[in-house]
Design an enzyme around this catalytic site. Structure first.
Site, short mmCIF file in Angstrom:
data_model
loop_
_atom_site.label_atom_id
_atom_site.label_comp_id
_atom_site.label_asym_id
_atom_site.label_seq_id
_atom_site.Cartn_x
_atom_site.Cartn_y
_atom_site.Cartn_z
N GLY A 70 -66.40 92.94 -43.06
CA GLY A 70 -67.72 93.55 -42.97
C GLY A 70 -67.75 94.57 -41.85
N ILE B 146 -68.52 94.43 -38.62
CA ILE B 146 -67.88 94.06 -37.36
C ILE B 146 -66.37 94.04 -37.52
CG2 ILE B 146 -67.63 92.24 -35.63
CD1 ILE B 146 -70.55 91.44 -36.26
N THR C 106 -65.68 84.88 -33.31
CA THR C 106 -66.95 85.41 -32.80
C THR C 106 -68.01 85.40 -33.90
OG1 THR C 106 -66.22 87.67 -33.32
CG2 THR C 106 -65.89 86.90 -31.05
N SER C 107 -67.78 84.62 -34.96
CA SER C 107 -68.70 84.64 -36.09
C SER C 107 -69.72 83.51 -35.99
CB SER C 107 -67.94 84.58 -37.42
OG SER C 107 -67.12 83.43 -37.50
N GLU D 25 -74.45 74.22 -30.12
CA GLU D 25 -74.69 75.10 -28.97
C GLU D 25 -75.97 74.70 -28.26
OE1 GLU D 25 -74.58 79.15 -30.35
OE2 GLU D 25 -72.49 78.99 -31.00
N HIS E 158 -71.45 82.11 -26.53
CA HIS E 158 -72.14 82.87 -27.59
C HIS E 158 -72.78 84.13 -27.01
CE1 HIS E 158 -74.26 82.46 -31.74
NE2 HIS E 158 -74.00 83.73 -31.45
#
Length: 344
Positions: free
Chosen positions: A156, A158, A250-251, A281, A303
């Site tokens: 995508g 990113i 990082t997703s 988280e 994050h």
């Protein structure tokens, strides 16, 4: 649209975009609790039809409060960001609540963060820094990234930015993986696949996900959180990686089986991992005996991939644009998140 209408923004997101929120003179933007029952109570007390929220999961009270206040006129949950797995789209749709997000505004920040995580891992930056602060002067051998194969799983926006940075900036060979159809990818690329791949420095493209795990020196994940991607990186895929390979995520945290990752790292089955997202988280280990923070070959950040001044302002402005369109009745201009197909 009444000028005095109040829009609530969860406090963490309000702090990130305070400058943009303060400049919105057409509406009263006020910080609010992140906790769902408290946020729902504020929605009722302030008679809010629109809220801007972060990544925290919202499962019930918020939707009930918005539906109660807005009635037949409808209401809005605007995500401050792109991922929307914290929003129950089925419940929202059933109650006439529209859900929006802010695509495109954080692509650069997250792609850069993925690259910095890779560099920190490749050159042992956190370990070296910690040792220096402890009075040591260590010598940890790192690796050069030029010529290494970067497998980007999820091609995508990113993933494409990271591909260009890694190839044209560092001389990495890029292998892009995406399960979407060729036609879907070409729509994203606005042209033929071969031309688009060349534009982003991609040498190889495949729909065979396992190829990336077998061939890449570095695997970087850029996948949404869906039932299909839950524990996408599991014991089987980790076993396919090279002993020298690195994993970057990082997703979304749910994409990686953290217990399987711990086992692979502890056994040096792979060389290292860098994570910005987690199954829970703030981070809490799935198994207390397998706490990723105890491992020396892991780089962890809280994050923070999209948390830059530039991206925060863009996210605030995009979220506000959705709110303004909604309150003005311009629903065709909203960046809507599609509800589940079976939602009523």
């Amino acid at each position: 649209m009444a000028a005095a209408e109040v829009v609530l923004v969860t406090r963490k997101e309000y702090a990130k975009g305070q400058e943009a929120f303060a400049a919105a003179d057409w509406v009263r933007v006020e910080p609010a609790a992140e906790d769902e029952p408290a946020l729902a109570a504020e929605v009722r007390a302030r008679r809010c039809r629109a809220v801007i929220v972060g990544v925290r999961p919202y499962r019930g009270p918020l939707y009930e409060a918005l539906a109660e206040v807005a009635g037949a006129s409808g209401s809005l949950i605007a995500r401050f960001g792109v991922g929307h797995d914290g929003i129950d789209k089925r419940q929202a749709a059933a109650l006439g609540i529209r859900v929006t997000n802010t695509p495109g505004v954080l692509d650069q920040s997250v792609a850069e963060h993925a690259l910095w995580l890779l560099g920190a891992l490749a050159r042992n930056v956190p370990r070296s820094d910690a040792a220096m602060r402890a009075g040591e002067f260590p010598s940890f051998a790192g690796i050069e990234l030029a010529g290494k194969v970067l497998g980007i799983v999820g091609f995508g926006a990113i993933g494409r930015r990271l591909a260009a940075m890694a190839h044209f900036g560092l001389g990495m060979q890029v292998l892009a993986v995406d399960r979407r159809s060729r036609e879907s990818i070409e729509r994203d690329l606005a042209g033929p696949l071969s031309q688009g791949l060349a534009r982003y420095g991609v040498e190889h493209y495949t729909t065979d996900v396992d190829r990336a795990f077998c061939e890449a020196d570095v695997v970087s994940l850029h996948l949404p959180a869906t039932p299909e991607t839950h524990h996408f990186v599991d014991e089987r895929r980790l076993e396919r990686m090279r002993p020298s390979a690195l994993l970057i995520n990082t997703s979304r945290g749910s994409v990686v089986d953290e217990v399987a990752l711990y086992d692979a790292l502890a056994a040096q089955q792979i060389a290292g991992a860098a994570l910005d997202v987690y199954q829970q988280e703030p981070y809490v280990p799935v198994d207390p005996a397998k706490d990723l923070r105890r491992l020396p070959n892991v780089v962890l950040t809280p994050h923070t991939g999209s948390n830059t001044h530039e991206a925060n302002r863009r996210m605030a402005e995009a979220a506000l644009a959705n709110v303004r369109h909604f309150l003005a009745g311009r629903h065709d201009q909203l960046t809507l998140v599609a509800p589940p197909q079976d939602a009523s």
